[in-house]
Design a protein around this motif. Structure first.
Motif, PDB file in Angstrom:
ATOM      1  N   ASP A 178       0.966  -1.347  -0.051  1.00  0.00           N
ATOM      2  CA  ASP A 178      -0.007  -0.180  -0.146  1.00  0.00           C
ATOM      3  C   ASP A 178       1.121   1.154  -0.175  1.00  0.00           C
TER       4      ASP A 178
ATOM      5  N   ARG B 118       1.916   1.835  -3.194  1.00  0.00           N
ATOM      6  CA  ARG B 118       1.433   2.613  -4.705  1.00  0.00           C
ATOM      7  C   ARG B 118       0.343   4.353  -3.649  1.00  0.00           C
ATOM      8  N   THR B 119       0.572   4.644  -2.422  1.00  0.00           N
ATOM      9  CA  THR B 119       0.329   5.822  -2.364  1.00  0.00           C
ATOM     10  C   THR B 119       1.653   7.424  -2.473  1.00  0.00           C
TER      11      THR B 119
END
Length: 321
Positions: A235, A238-239
């Motif tokens: 995650d 992805r951010t």
């Protein structure tokens, strides 16, 4: 996996790595990563300049597992059938016969893969994912064990085609061999009268034992907190503001698979956060697509994975099960 099975796994892996190190001197980490990829039923991408021992690595690995190896030199005029094989009509029998290509081997070295056209590169997609090729509607399995070691030159980019993201995602790991250290270079020069290709190493295990080890590695215990840790790492990629495309679900699964093999190779029947940390860069970095401005500023995928590891705290306790 039991503790005894983990100890046996580690001993067998050490034998394989030690045998290949007779050919690839001073490259313990790279050799261990290559076997980790093999035993995780994955493939390896080597970003390296010519003359660092890529062909020797593939050949030595095949010899150590009593398998076969083929080398394919990718060129702009290479056709998909040159890799997978072709169906030829036999006039004597009046039937079409399949002539297997070089991909039918235990270890396949795809040298300078980025020099071939995207259509030819894509010929490897099915076999890398499913261990089979389809020619004229007929499916042919390549057998087990099977591994593709692909190389590309990170310096010379003239006349090359960038690997599509879908294909990069199918490589379990990306790493580089690099030049040997000073002591290893001297040992290589001392043995200069013997060609590296002529050096034969004794088979340590056979194909069936490698397949059994791969099956055993899949049974290594992974605590739910490790799954959570990997999910948080993915995650975070992805951010991150420097990233245009983060790690896929396939990348997260690959990290778990590789971490299981890494743990077994260390004689443990369970995964710890250090297993994930040790493999995060070679497993995840090549799956990231950075923002153009970040690349211009000198940010690399490897640096970003290192930053994500620093900013994402690992689990400190094991969840009760």
């Amino acid at each position: 996996m039991t503790p005894e099975e983990a100890s046996s796994f580690a001993a067998n892996l050490d034998r394989l790595v030690g045998a290949v190190e007779e050919v690839l001197l001073g490259k313990n980490r790279v050799v261990r990563l290559a076997f980790t990829a093999l035993l995780s039923e994955g493939h390896l991408l080597l970003d390296d300049v010519p003359g660092t021992g890529k062909t020797s690595l593939a050949r030595a690995m095949a010899q150590s597992v009593k398998g076969t190896s083929n080398r394919v030199q990718f060129t702009p005029d290479l056709l998909p059938g040159d890799i997978t094989g072709v169906t030829v009509y036999d006039q004597r029998s009046g039937r079409f016969e399949f002539h297997p290509g070089p991909v039918f081997a235990s270890i396949v070295l795809a040298d300078e893969i980025n020099r071939a056209s995207p259509k030819t590169q894509s010929a490897l997609l099915e076999v890398m994912e499913e261990g089979q090729v389809t020619v004229d509607g007929q499916t042919h399995a390549v057998g087990h064990p099977f591994m593709v070691i692909a190389t590309q030159n990170p310096v010379e980019q003239a006349g090359t085609y960038r690997l599509p993201e879908a294909q990069l995602d199918r490589f379990l790991m990306r790493t580089s061999i690099g030049y040997p250290d000073h002591a290893s270079t001297i040992r290589i020069l001392e043995g200069a009268d013997q060609r590296a290709h002529g050096h034969q190493i004794a088979a340590q295990l056979d194909g069936e034992e490698i397949v059994a080890m791969a099956a055993s590695a899949r049974t290594v215990f992974v605590d739910p907190t490790i799954h959570d840790y990997v999910a948080r790492l993915v995650d975070a990629t992805r951010t991150a503001r420097e990233v245009r495309l983060g790690v896929s679900v396939r990348g997260a699964l690959a990290l778990i698979r590789a971490a299981k093999t890494h743990a077994a190779g260390r004689g443990r029947h369970y995964v710890v956060p250090d297993d994930v940390k040790a493999l995060a860069e070679p497993v995840l970095a090549h799956r990231l697509i950075l923002d153009a401005e970040a690349e211009f500023d000198g940010v690399t995928a490897s640096n970003l994975v290192s930053q994500v590891l620093i900013e994402t705290p690992p689990p400190s306790t094991r969840q009760a099960v």
